[in-house]
Design a protein around this motif. Sequence first.
Motif, PDB file in Angstrom:
ATOM      1  N   TYR A  76       0.849  -1.188   0.000  1.00 19.49           N
ATOM      2  CA  TYR A  76       0.000   0.000   0.000  1.00 19.49           C
ATOM      3  C   TYR A  76       0.888   1.243   0.000  1.00 19.49           C
ATOM      4  O   TYR A  76       1.988   1.234   0.556  1.00 19.49           O
ATOM      5  CB  TYR A  76      -0.889   0.052   1.250  1.00 19.49           C
ATOM      6  N   PRO A  79       0.758   3.031   4.035  1.00 24.14           N
ATOM      7  CA  PRO A  79      -0.235   2.238   4.762  1.00 24.14           C
ATOM      8  C   PRO A  79      -0.377   2.711   6.210  1.00 24.14           C
ATOM      9  O   PRO A  79       0.631   2.949   6.886  1.00 24.14           O
ATOM     10  CB  PRO A  79       0.353   0.824   4.724  1.00 24.14           C
ATOM     11  N   PRO A  80      -1.601   2.911   6.696  1.00 21.87           N
ATOM     12  CA  PRO A  80      -1.774   3.262   8.109  1.00 21.87           C
ATOM     13  C   PRO A  80      -1.127   2.206   9.005  1.00 21.87           C
ATOM     14  O   PRO A  80      -1.169   1.016   8.693  1.00 21.87           O
ATOM     15  CB  PRO A  80      -3.291   3.283   8.274  1.00 21.87           C
ATOM     16  N   TYR A  83      -3.000  -0.979  10.029  1.00 19.65           N
ATOM     17  CA  TYR A  83      -3.335  -2.079   9.122  1.00 19.65           C
ATOM     18  C   TYR A  83      -2.773  -3.409   9.622  1.00 19.65           C
ATOM     19  O   TYR A  83      -3.016  -4.449   9.008  1.00 19.65           O
ATOM     20  CB  TYR A  83      -2.799  -1.793   7.722  1.00 19.65           C
ATOM     21  N   HIS A 100      -9.107   6.448  12.011  1.00 18.99           N
ATOM     22  CA  HIS A 100      -8.542   6.598  10.664  1.00 18.99           C
ATOM     23  C   HIS A 100      -8.094   5.243  10.116  1.00 18.99           C
ATOM     24  O   HIS A 100      -7.878   4.294  10.863  1.00 18.99           O
ATOM     25  CB  HIS A 100      -7.353   7.557  10.700  1.00 18.99           C
ATOM     26  N   GLY A 101      -7.965   5.188   8.786  1.00 16.49           N
ATOM     27  CA  GLY A 101      -7.517   3.951   8.154  1.00 16.49           C
ATOM     28  C   GLY A 101      -8.466   2.795   8.403  1.00 16.49           C
ATOM     29  O   GLY A 101      -8.037   1.689   8.732  1.00 16.49           O
ATOM     30  N   THR A 104      -8.691   1.811  12.271  1.00 15.43           N
ATOM     31  CA  THR A 104      -7.553   1.039  12.775  1.00 15.43           C
ATOM     32  C   THR A 104      -6.507   1.903  13.479  1.00 15.43           C
ATOM     33  O   THR A 104      -5.741   1.395  14.301  1.00 15.43           O
ATOM     34  CB  THR A 104      -6.830   0.312  11.624  1.00 15.43           C
ATOM     35  N   THR A 105      -6.462   3.203  13.144  1.00 17.98           N
ATOM     36  CA  THR A 105      -5.325   4.029  13.536  1.00 17.98           C
ATOM     37  C   THR A 105      -5.781   5.357  14.113  1.00 17.98           C
ATOM     38  O   THR A 105      -6.716   5.980  13.592  1.00 17.98           O
ATOM     39  CB  THR A 105      -4.422   4.310  12.315  1.00 17.98           C
ATOM     40  N   PHE A 110      -1.662   8.315  12.297  1.00 18.28           N
ATOM     41  CA  PHE A 110      -2.040   8.267  10.889  1.00 18.28           C
ATOM     42  C   PHE A 110      -1.348   9.379  10.107  1.00 18.28           C
ATOM     43  O   PHE A 110      -0.746   9.129   9.051  1.00 18.28           O
ATOM     44  CB  PHE A 110      -3.565   8.398  10.763  1.00 18.28           C
ATOM     45  N   ARG A 114       1.925   9.237   7.569  1.00 17.95           N
ATOM     46  CA  ARG A 114       1.595   9.583   6.193  1.00 17.95           C
ATOM     47  C   ARG A 114       2.520  10.671   5.656  1.00 17.95           C
ATOM     48  O   ARG A 114       3.063  10.554   4.545  1.00 17.95           O
ATOM     49  CB  ARG A 114       0.135  10.033   6.104  1.00 17.95           C
TER      50      ARG A 114
END
Length: 248
Positions: A76, A79-80, A83, A100-101, A104-105, A110, A114
């Motif tokens: 990804y 990826p967060p 995940y 977020h994600g 999950t995050t 996050f 990112r």
Amino acid sequence: MALSHASLSLISMIFLAGSIVMLFFVILSGVTSTSPLSQTYFLRADTHGISGARAISQWTYFRICGDGNTDCSASYADPPVGYAWDGNPNNAPAELAGGHGGDTTSSSYFFMWRFGWVFYLIGLFFEVLTFGSGFLALCSRLGSAVSGLLSLISLVFLTVGVSLMTATFVKMRNAFVADGRDASVGTYAFGFSWGAWTALLISTILFCIGRHSNKADVPSSGRRWGRRSRSTRSHRSYEGRRVKEEYP
């Protein structure tokens, strides 16, 4: 004896090439089980008992893997970090899970990861551009100036990216430890990342020095000497003619 701009540019490109190689080691981690990629990860943590998670999770640049960078997820873009487990997970450290994600995050992790992910990649992009312009730097001081500017831009982006990456995963390690789980940051990933940053810093400095390196002394000295000699001879001829005119 001072090095010429061509010599400085060549040394700069060697350091720059080393920086690029180290960044690729980090970015390609999790893609294959070949060493050192199999030992390259940002964080290794005990995630057993968290819903949807592996017993051991290792976070790499594009994937989240199991022990030894095996059993990896799909690749990804940025990826967060959450995940590694399911949305709305049970038993995950409260500091890490959030909305977020896909639930999950948490927001702080996050966005930290990112932006770190993106700045890291932009830094690599400008490093590759700098390496291409480095061949011009071998031929002219203008090329050294262009390479120095591109290298400086790359250094700014990579500084932000590596700093955010370090902050993200050190804080994650602390969150896992506070939750009673074993966790450790990846020696290879952070060694390669900060090693690449150091090599890029040295390369940037050398490109800038090459831009301001002096011209060869012999040709310029010769021209200046020639001008002074002609001026001296002309002055002496004038003095001789004036004496003859006054005393015939």
